[in-house]
Write a protein that holds these residues in place. Sequence first.
Motif, PDB file in Angstrom:
ATOM      1  N   ILE A 157      -6.890   4.623   4.885  1.00  0.00           N
ATOM      2  CA  ILE A 157      -6.711   6.037   5.217  1.00  0.00           C
ATOM      3  C   ILE A 157      -5.333   6.282   5.823  1.00  0.00           C
ATOM      4  N   LYS A 158      -4.901   5.407   6.727  1.00  0.00           N
ATOM      5  CA  LYS A 158      -3.581   5.564   7.344  1.00  0.00           C
ATOM      6  C   LYS A 158      -2.478   5.568   6.285  1.00  0.00           C
ATOM      7  N   GLU A 159      -2.540   4.609   5.353  1.00  0.00           N
ATOM      8  CA  GLU A 159      -1.487   4.519   4.345  1.00  0.00           C
ATOM      9  C   GLU A 159      -1.501   5.732   3.410  1.00  0.00           C
ATOM     10  N   ASN A 202      -9.557  -3.614  10.925  1.00  0.00           N
ATOM     11  CA  ASN A 202      -8.296  -3.238  10.297  1.00  0.00           C
ATOM     12  C   ASN A 202      -7.208  -4.296  10.459  1.00  0.00           C
ATOM     13  N   SER A 245     -10.980   0.195   6.149  1.00  0.00           N
ATOM     14  CA  SER A 245     -10.884   1.568   5.639  1.00  0.00           C
ATOM     15  C   SER A 245      -9.883   2.383   6.452  1.00  0.00           C
ATOM     16  N   GLY A 246      -9.742   2.049   7.751  1.00  0.00           N
ATOM     17  CA  GLY A 246      -8.761   2.754   8.572  1.00  0.00           C
ATOM     18  C   GLY A 246      -7.352   2.522   8.082  1.00  0.00           C
ATOM     19  N   THR A 247      -7.069   1.291   7.624  1.00  0.00           N
ATOM     20  CA  THR A 247      -5.749   0.985   7.069  1.00  0.00           C
ATOM     21  C   THR A 247      -5.513   1.763   5.789  1.00  0.00           C
ATOM     22  N   TYR A 290       0.816  -1.209   0.000  1.00  0.00           N
ATOM     23  CA  TYR A 290       0.000   0.000   0.000  1.00  0.00           C
ATOM     24  C   TYR A 290       0.856   1.268   0.000  1.00  0.00           C
ATOM     25  N   GLN A 344      -2.528   8.746   4.259  1.00  0.00           N
ATOM     26  CA  GLN A 344      -1.983   9.865   5.044  1.00  0.00           C
ATOM     27  C   GLN A 344      -0.480   9.747   5.230  1.00  0.00           C
ATOM     28  N   ASP A 345       0.009   8.536   5.425  1.00  0.00           N
ATOM     29  CA  ASP A 345       1.430   8.353   5.708  1.00  0.00           C
ATOM     30  C   ASP A 345       2.330   8.693   4.532  1.00  0.00           C
ATOM     31  N   GLU A 362      -3.536  14.423   1.941  1.00  0.00           N
ATOM     32  CA  GLU A 362      -4.495  14.882   2.936  1.00  0.00           C
ATOM     33  C   GLU A 362      -5.867  14.280   2.643  1.00  0.00           C
TER      34      GLU A 362
END
Length: 427
Positions: free
Chosen positions: A337-339, A311, A333-335, A284, A341-342, A346
């Motif tokens: 979004i995290k990837e 997640n 979906s949290g994973t 990802y 953002q990382d 934005e």
Amino acid sequence: MKTDRAHAPTIAEVVTSLLREPLPVRFTAYDGSTAGPEASELGLALRSPRGLSFLLTAPGELGLVRAYLSGDLELEGVHPGDPYEILRLVRDRLELRIPSPSEGLDLARRLGPSLLRPPSPPSIEQPPAWRWAVLGLRHSKARDSAAVSHHYDVSNAFYERVLGPSMTYTCAVYPSEAATLEEAQAEKHDLVCRKLGLRPGMRLLDVGCGWGGMVRHAAKHYGVRALGVTLSREQASWAAGAIAEEGLTDLAEVRHADYRDVAEGGFDGISSIGLTEHIGVRHYAAYFAFLRDRLRPEGRLLNHCITLPHNRRADMGPFLDRYIFPDGEMAGSGTIIKEIQDVGLEVMHEENFRPHYARTLTEWCRNLVDNWDSCVAEVGEPTARAWGLYMAGSRLSFERNHVQLHQVLAVRTAADGSSGYPLRPTW
């Protein structure tokens, strides 16, 4: 096993003794034995010793699927193009436990050792994903190309019958209860265009573009210059023909290529619709970084993919992995979004279309039922059965919240912090 050891058990006794829960439907076997509620309109019919061998040598999902696709296990009371009603009853209850060593020896003695010899699986079965992982090939360019080809190069004519005129193989977005599948697929493409803020003269990259539905919609209705890429040669060929037929060759292009080979940059928008499932969770970060680098400052990314309601990483399961989506992986979906953002993008908006995918799959199954004979003639009965099983089972998974479908919208914020994003969404 509650049988007289002086006599060979019936097939129904063998099967029911290995079930974790009572049968919710009628069961009949080739030796004439039966089990389960006799009045049930739905049933399972085991036709041959080979079918029993499949069940005994691969207890659980894989053995059942092998027996069904080989024609040794029949689902009675449903159409093979849409076995939803029987899956709804048996999916979480029809699980064969693995017999203990002593039970296995007893079965071998009483049934004969030949039944405990694994039969050859259906010819359409693919090697499990772990083999490619051990070889270090999983999600390499060559392996991804082979996996995509297995699923998407089945037959364009088959997909035309199942997907309908839109030739769109991702979750539709129903604007109303009365909307048709075609209207909902058009709405999905239009929603993506609106979320990306597309306007005439902009440039769009659509990765994993399928048969070019998004590319053609964006070019036709928003006047953008759209590039799509797909690893499926059949999809690329079909899309090129559709682009020419619709007079969009000056605005739209679909390439048979890996998304990692796209050299262009400065795109105003990137859509990734149904590709993340093929990437692999460990990839990802590299995937979203690659897409970020193809965006101009203030450019937007829309990621649309199947997700889990948690997640934790998960593969597709043995049936989907070996017959439908080789090497597929999902995360929450949290994973996602995290990837995103990382890698410095934005995140501006996300939403879940889980009920929409259940409805989309219902329509695809209806199309398969309506066109069953021609679909079987095109791809063979085992493949047609596999698709009916997969789509009906997926519908059930979305209905029961075992899987979801999320769209995540992100922006490549400029160095000064500007995003070009309005105070409130405009779509």
